[in-house]
Design a protein around this motif. Structure first.
Motif, mmCIF file in Angstrom:
data_model
loop_
_atom_site.group_PDB
_atom_site.id
_atom_site.type_symbol
_atom_site.label_atom_id
_atom_site.label_comp_id
_atom_site.label_asym_id
_atom_site.label_seq_id
_atom_site.Cartn_x
_atom_site.Cartn_y
_atom_site.Cartn_z
ATOM 1 N N PRO A 145 -0.632 -5.835 4.674
ATOM 2 C CA PRO A 145 -1.079 -6.089 3.298
ATOM 3 C C PRO A 145 -1.746 -4.863 2.651
ATOM 4 C CG PRO A 145 -1.672 -7.932 4.710
ATOM 5 C CD PRO A 145 -1.179 -6.826 5.605
ATOM 6 N N THR A 146 -2.483 -4.100 3.451
ATOM 7 C CA THR A 146 -3.132 -2.889 2.925
ATOM 8 C C THR A 146 -2.080 -1.861 2.534
ATOM 9 O OG1 THR A 146 -5.116 -3.281 4.243
ATOM 10 C CG2 THR A 146 -4.751 -1.029 3.469
ATOM 11 N N VAL A 147 -1.090 -1.660 3.391
ATOM 12 C CA VAL A 147 -0.017 -0.706 3.083
ATOM 13 C C VAL A 147 0.717 -1.144 1.820
ATOM 14 C CG1 VAL A 147 2.220 0.192 3.865
ATOM 15 C CG2 VAL A 147 0.283 0.121 5.442
ATOM 16 N N SER A 148 1.044 -2.424 1.724
ATOM 17 C CA SER A 148 1.767 -2.926 0.551
ATOM 18 C C SER A 148 0.958 -2.733 -0.728
ATOM 19 C CB SER A 148 2.107 -4.404 0.734
ATOM 20 O OG SER A 148 3.044 -4.542 1.781
ATOM 21 N N LYS A 149 -0.350 -2.972 -0.661
ATOM 22 C CA LYS A 149 -1.225 -2.784 -1.826
ATOM 23 C C LYS A 149 -1.193 -1.331 -2.293
ATOM 24 C CE LYS A 149 -5.587 -2.069 -1.401
ATOM 25 N NZ LYS A 149 -7.023 -2.058 -1.171
ATOM 26 N N HIS A 150 -1.303 -0.408 -1.351
ATOM 27 C CA HIS A 150 -1.310 1.009 -1.707
ATOM 28 C C HIS A 150 0.070 1.486 -2.175
ATOM 29 C CE1 HIS A 150 -5.443 1.872 -0.793
ATOM 30 N NE2 HIS A 150 -5.321 1.266 0.389
ATOM 31 N N LEU A 151 1.130 0.969 -1.566
ATOM 32 C CA LEU A 151 2.471 1.341 -2.013
ATOM 33 C C LEU A 151 2.722 0.872 -3.438
ATOM 34 C CD1 LEU A 151 4.566 0.705 1.206
ATOM 35 C CD2 LEU A 151 4.184 2.914 0.078
ATOM 36 N N LYS A 152 2.165 -0.269 -3.821
ATOM 37 C CA LYS A 152 2.307 -0.752 -5.194
ATOM 38 C C LYS A 152 1.680 0.241 -6.164
ATOM 39 C CE LYS A 152 1.246 -4.460 -8.365
ATOM 40 N NZ LYS A 152 0.336 -5.512 -8.716
ATOM 41 N N VAL A 153 0.490 0.726 -5.855
ATOM 42 C CA VAL A 153 -0.181 1.709 -6.714
ATOM 43 C C VAL A 153 0.643 2.991 -6.769
ATOM 44 C CG1 VAL A 153 -2.256 3.138 -6.985
ATOM 45 C CG2 VAL A 153 -2.469 0.740 -6.284
ATOM 46 N N LEU A 154 1.155 3.432 -5.631
ATOM 47 C CA LEU A 154 1.959 4.659 -5.583
ATOM 48 C C LEU A 154 3.269 4.496 -6.361
ATOM 49 C CD1 LEU A 154 1.339 5.623 -1.851
ATOM 50 C CD2 LEU A 154 0.476 6.837 -3.878
#
Length: 138
Positions: free
Chosen positions: A45-54
């Protein structure tokens, strides 16, 4: 659009970008979320959250293959950072910047493109700074 500096201020996002850059340099055509989770040791979930911002800041692109998504770094938005940073490097080193001899194998296309973009931006910034200094001197 989110300020690029706000986006890259987060250490986890910088780690993801560095991982994607490294994998692109190794010739990978994209990195899955599970590979990012595994290599960085952070939750999905943390990776997905950051990938969304990127993604929203256009620092990464995504390629879908069935249920899987593969992410790749996009260097063009980083030109803003480069344009801002280079004058400080020129001030710090000027013509006395150390020469670095790196005898490496040819870069993969993605990394070669990133190096070309960075080089063009650096040359442009150096020209702008040199012109401004000449104008101030006259």
């Amino acid at each position: 659009m989110t300020d690029i500096f706000d986006v890259i201020a987060d250490g986890t996002r910088r780690d993801i970008l560095q991982l994607l850059l490294r994998r692109a340099a190794d010739g990978d055509a994209g990195t899955s979320v599970s590979q990012i989770v595994s290599e960085l040791g952070i939750s999905q979930p943390t990776v997905s959250k950051h990938l969304k911002v990127l993604r929203e800041s256009e620092l990464v692109s995504v390629r879908e293959d069935g249920q899987r998504r593969f992410y790749s770094i996009e260097v063009e938005p980083l030109e803003v950072v480069d344009d801002w940073l280079v004058p400080f490097l020129v001030d710090a080193f000027g013509d006395g910047a150390p020469d670095i001899d790196l005898s490496l194998a040819p870069l993969p296309d993605g990394a070669a493109h990133a190096a070309e973009v960075f080089g063009r931006a650096a040359a442009s910034a150096k020209h702008v700074v040199a012109t401004a200094i000449k104008r101030l001197g006259n």
